[in-house]
Design a protein around this motif. Structure first.
Motif, short mmCIF file in Angstrom:
data_model
loop_
_atom_site.label_atom_id
_atom_site.label_comp_id
_atom_site.label_asym_id
_atom_site.label_seq_id
_atom_site.Cartn_x
_atom_site.Cartn_y
_atom_site.Cartn_z
N PRO A 15 0.82 -1.21 0.00
CA PRO A 15 0.00 0.00 0.00
C PRO A 15 0.86 1.27 0.00
O PRO A 15 1.97 1.28 0.52
CB PRO A 15 -0.80 -0.11 1.30
CG PRO A 15 0.01 -1.00 2.17
CD PRO A 15 0.71 -1.96 1.26
N THR A 16 0.30 2.30 -0.60
CA THR A 16 0.93 3.62 -0.58
C THR A 16 0.60 4.28 0.75
O THR A 16 -0.56 4.39 1.12
CB THR A 16 0.40 4.48 -1.74
OG1 THR A 16 0.71 3.81 -2.97
CG2 THR A 16 1.03 5.87 -1.74
N VAL A 17 1.65 4.72 1.46
CA VAL A 17 1.44 5.37 2.76
C VAL A 17 1.75 6.87 2.71
O VAL A 17 1.40 7.59 3.64
CB VAL A 17 2.25 4.69 3.88
CG1 VAL A 17 1.82 3.23 4.04
CG2 VAL A 17 3.74 4.78 3.63
N HIS A 18 2.39 7.31 1.65
CA HIS A 18 2.70 8.73 1.50
C HIS A 18 2.86 9.02 0.02
O HIS A 18 3.42 8.21 -0.72
CB HIS A 18 4.00 9.08 2.24
CG HIS A 18 4.37 10.52 2.13
ND1 HIS A 18 3.77 11.50 2.88
CD2 HIS A 18 5.26 11.16 1.32
CE1 HIS A 18 4.29 12.67 2.57
NE2 HIS A 18 5.19 12.49 1.62
N ILE A 19 2.36 10.18 -0.40
CA ILE A 19 2.53 10.58 -1.80
C ILE A 19 2.61 12.10 -1.88
O ILE A 19 1.86 12.81 -1.19
CB ILE A 19 1.41 10.01 -2.70
CG1 ILE A 19 1.72 10.24 -4.17
CG2 ILE A 19 0.06 10.57 -2.31
CD1 ILE A 19 0.86 9.42 -5.12
N GLU A 20 3.55 12.57 -2.67
CA GLU A 20 3.69 13.99 -2.98
C GLU A 20 3.65 14.09 -4.50
O GLU A 20 4.35 13.34 -5.18
CB GLU A 20 5.02 14.54 -2.48
CG GLU A 20 5.15 14.57 -0.98
CD GLU A 20 6.50 15.10 -0.53
OE1 GLU A 20 7.15 15.87 -1.28
OE2 GLU A 20 6.90 14.73 0.58
N THR A 21 2.85 15.01 -5.00
CA THR A 21 2.65 15.08 -6.44
C THR A 21 2.70 16.51 -6.94
O THR A 21 2.09 17.40 -6.35
CB THR A 21 1.29 14.47 -6.82
OG1 THR A 21 1.16 13.18 -6.21
CG2 THR A 21 1.15 14.31 -8.31
N ASP A 22 3.44 16.72 -8.02
CA ASP A 22 3.45 17.98 -8.73
C ASP A 22 2.76 17.76 -10.07
O ASP A 22 3.18 16.91 -10.86
CB ASP A 22 4.88 18.48 -8.97
CG ASP A 22 5.59 18.85 -7.69
OD1 ASP A 22 4.94 19.46 -6.81
OD2 ASP A 22 6.78 18.52 -7.56
N PHE A 23 1.70 18.52 -10.30
CA PHE A 23 0.98 18.48 -11.56
C PHE A 23 1.57 19.60 -12.42
O PHE A 23 1.24 20.76 -12.26
CB PHE A 23 -0.52 18.67 -11.33
CG PHE A 23 -1.09 17.66 -10.38
CD1 PHE A 23 -1.46 16.40 -10.82
CD2 PHE A 23 -1.25 17.96 -9.03
CE1 PHE A 23 -1.99 15.47 -9.94
CE2 PHE A 23 -1.77 17.03 -8.15
CZ PHE A 23 -2.13 15.78 -8.60
N VAL A 24 2.47 19.24 -13.31
CA VAL A 24 3.30 20.21 -14.01
C VAL A 24 2.60 20.80 -15.24
O VAL A 24 2.64 22.01 -15.46
CB VAL A 24 4.65 19.57 -14.42
CG1 VAL A 24 5.52 20.55 -15.19
CG2 VAL A 24 5.38 19.04 -13.18
N LYS A 25 1.95 19.96 -16.01
CA LYS A 25 1.31 20.40 -17.25
C LYS A 25 0.08 19.54 -17.48
O LYS A 25 0.10 18.34 -17.19
CB LYS A 25 2.30 20.26 -18.40
CG LYS A 25 1.82 20.79 -19.73
CD LYS A 25 2.92 20.65 -20.79
CE LYS A 25 2.41 21.11 -22.14
NZ LYS A 25 3.43 20.90 -23.18
N THR A 26 -0.98 20.13 -18.00
CA THR A 26 -2.21 19.37 -18.20
C THR A 26 -2.05 18.32 -19.31
O THR A 26 -1.26 18.48 -20.23
CB THR A 26 -3.39 20.29 -18.57
OG1 THR A 26 -3.06 21.00 -19.76
CG2 THR A 26 -3.70 21.25 -17.45
N SER A 27 -2.84 17.27 -19.17
CA SER A 27 -2.98 16.25 -20.20
C SER A 27 -4.44 16.22 -20.60
O SER A 27 -5.32 16.48 -19.78
CB SER A 27 -2.55 14.88 -19.68
OG SER A 27 -1.18 14.88 -19.36
N VAL A 28 -4.69 15.91 -21.86
CA VAL A 28 -6.05 15.90 -22.38
C VAL A 28 -6.39 14.55 -23.00
O VAL A 28 -5.50 13.74 -23.30
CB VAL A 28 -6.27 17.03 -23.42
CG1 VAL A 28 -6.03 18.40 -22.81
CG2 VAL A 28 -5.38 16.83 -24.64
N MET A 29 -7.68 14.33 -23.15
CA MET A 29 -8.16 13.10 -23.76
C MET A 29 -7.44 12.87 -25.10
O MET A 29 -7.30 13.79 -25.90
CB MET A 29 -9.68 13.18 -23.98
CG MET A 29 -10.29 11.90 -24.44
SD MET A 29 -12.11 11.93 -24.62
CE MET A 29 -12.57 13.63 -24.43
N GLY A 30 -6.96 11.65 -25.28
CA GLY A 30 -6.24 11.30 -26.49
C GLY A 30 -4.73 11.36 -26.36
O GLY A 30 -4.02 10.81 -27.21
N ASP A 31 -4.22 12.02 -25.32
CA ASP A 31 -2.77 12.07 -25.13
C ASP A 31 -2.21 10.68 -24.86
O ASP A 31 -2.86 9.83 -24.25
CB ASP A 31 -2.40 12.97 -23.94
CG ASP A 31 -2.42 14.45 -24.28
OD1 ASP A 31 -2.60 14.80 -25.46
OD2 ASP A 31 -2.25 15.27 -23.35
#
Length: 139
Positions: A59-75
């Protein structure tokens, strides 16, 4: 030299919000899918084998996330997974998702802990699994 696990990801309608971009909670599902594929293809033990046969899980007990650039349907993205630290019962991973132009879309650092499924407590990483994980440990 350490290995990098790579997995293709197709951005689908189900991943997107009404604006047509990936809704951020869906990235966590995609991240979990990358970990599941890494276990099966990179480490040689599927989630089914771990959970249903061996009675263990990661199981994941910790997560840090940077959302840098958007992704769109079809990518079409490529996820790259590296191990950045191994503990007695844990593995710290870095997952990067890249677009077709190698542009960074997401960067996540997560900590997985080996656990006994029924007892819900941490246990040491099995030796064989640790040896496989070490192949992905960054230098």
């Amino acid at each position: 030299m350490s290995l990098v696990f790579r997995a293709p990801i197709s951005i689908r309608f189900a991943h997107c919000d009404p604006a047509g971009i990936v809704f951020y909670p869906r990235y966590f599902e995609l991240i979990n899918g990358v970990v599941e594929d890494w276990c099966a293809q990179g480490l040689g033990v599927s989630f089914h084998e771990m959970h249903m046969v061996q009675g263990i899980g990661l199981p994941t007990v910790h997560i840090e996330t940077d959302f840098v650039k958007t992704s769109v349907m079809g990518d079409k993205l490529i996820a790259e997974l590296r191990v950045i630290k191994l503990g007695r019962a844990s593995a710290t991973l870095e997952i990067r998702m890249l677009g077709q132009e190698q542009d960074l879309r997401l960067k996540a650092q997560l900590v997985l802990v080996m656990a006994h499924v029924k007892e819900r407590k941490a246990i040491a990483l099995p030796v064989a699994l640790r040896e496989q994980m070490q192949k992905y440990l960054t230098d």
